[in-house]
Design a protein around this motif. Structure first.
Motif, PDB file in Angstrom:
ATOM      1  N   GLU A 117       0.813  -1.219   0.000  1.00  0.00           N
ATOM      2  CA  GLU A 117       0.000   0.000   0.000  1.00  0.00           C
ATOM      3  C   GLU A 117       0.844   1.265   0.000  1.00  0.00           C
ATOM      4  O   GLU A 117       0.438   2.284  -0.545  1.00  0.00           O
ATOM      5  CB  GLU A 117      -0.939   0.012   1.217  1.00  0.00           C
ATOM      6  N   ASP A 118       2.022   1.205   0.612  1.00  0.00           N
ATOM      7  CA  ASP A 118       2.879   2.395   0.659  1.00  0.00           C
ATOM      8  C   ASP A 118       3.763   2.539  -0.583  1.00  0.00           C
ATOM      9  O   ASP A 118       4.622   3.404  -0.630  1.00  0.00           O
ATOM     10  CB  ASP A 118       3.730   2.400   1.927  1.00  0.00           C
ATOM     11  N   THR A 120       5.957   0.304  -1.825  1.00  0.00           N
ATOM     12  CA  THR A 120       7.178  -0.498  -1.817  1.00  0.00           C
ATOM     13  C   THR A 120       6.999  -1.736  -2.680  1.00  0.00           C
ATOM     14  O   THR A 120       5.976  -2.400  -2.614  1.00  0.00           O
ATOM     15  CB  THR A 120       7.505  -0.938  -0.370  1.00  0.00           C
TER      16      THR A 120
END
Length: 152
Positions: A117-118, A120
């Motif tokens: 979600e971030d 990565t």
């Protein structure tokens, strides 16, 4: 004949029989290391081997099922030592089969590129031990469920 989405398996993990065999072997080695009168260095080595088998069994048991298809969410679920991780269909960049050389032959591994979600990027690699079946079969099931991503 190609399988349909209803016939394709939905989860894969290390066979339970193998996990039990590891645990029994670890317990047997541990008992032998503690009860048999051998020199101290041998006792330490046998106990370390027993601990290794028991840790491998515990790790395989903790990560069951290793990989699963989430039919409701339309993605995959991966169990790792750090817990359960879910990836939606849009987070799966690519799934592919790669053959790595091992012990004089080429062994297939399933590679899945995902984004968290971030943002990565993460590379997930699964072998036959992780999946309990050939990676080709799992790749076929992921293809049936349209989870191979756009990079394939």
């Amino acid at each position: 004949m190609p399988m349909s989405a209803d016939e394709a398996p939905l989860e894969w993990s290390t066979p339970l029989g193998a996990v039990i065999a590891l645990a029994v072997g670890g317990l047997a080695l541990g008992a032998a290391g503690l009860s048999v009168s051998i020199e101290p260095a041998g006792r330490v080595l046998v106990c370390v081997a027993a601990l290794g088998l028991l840790l491998t069994a515990a790790s395989a048991l903790r990560q069951r099922p290793r990989l699963a298809v989430d039919k409701e969410g339309g993605g995959i679920v991966v169990h790792r030592l750090t817990g359960r991780h879910e990836y939606s269909r849009s987070q799966i960049d690519r799934a592919r089969l790669v053959r790595y050389p091992r012990l004089g032959r080429r062994v297939p591994m399933l590679e899945i590129d995902v984004r968290t979600e971030d943002g990565t990027e993460r590379l997930l690699i699964f072998g036959r031990w992780d999946l309990g079946t050939t990676p080709e079969d799992v790749f076929d099931a992921l293809t049936v469920h349209r989870l191979v991503g756009r990079g394939q």
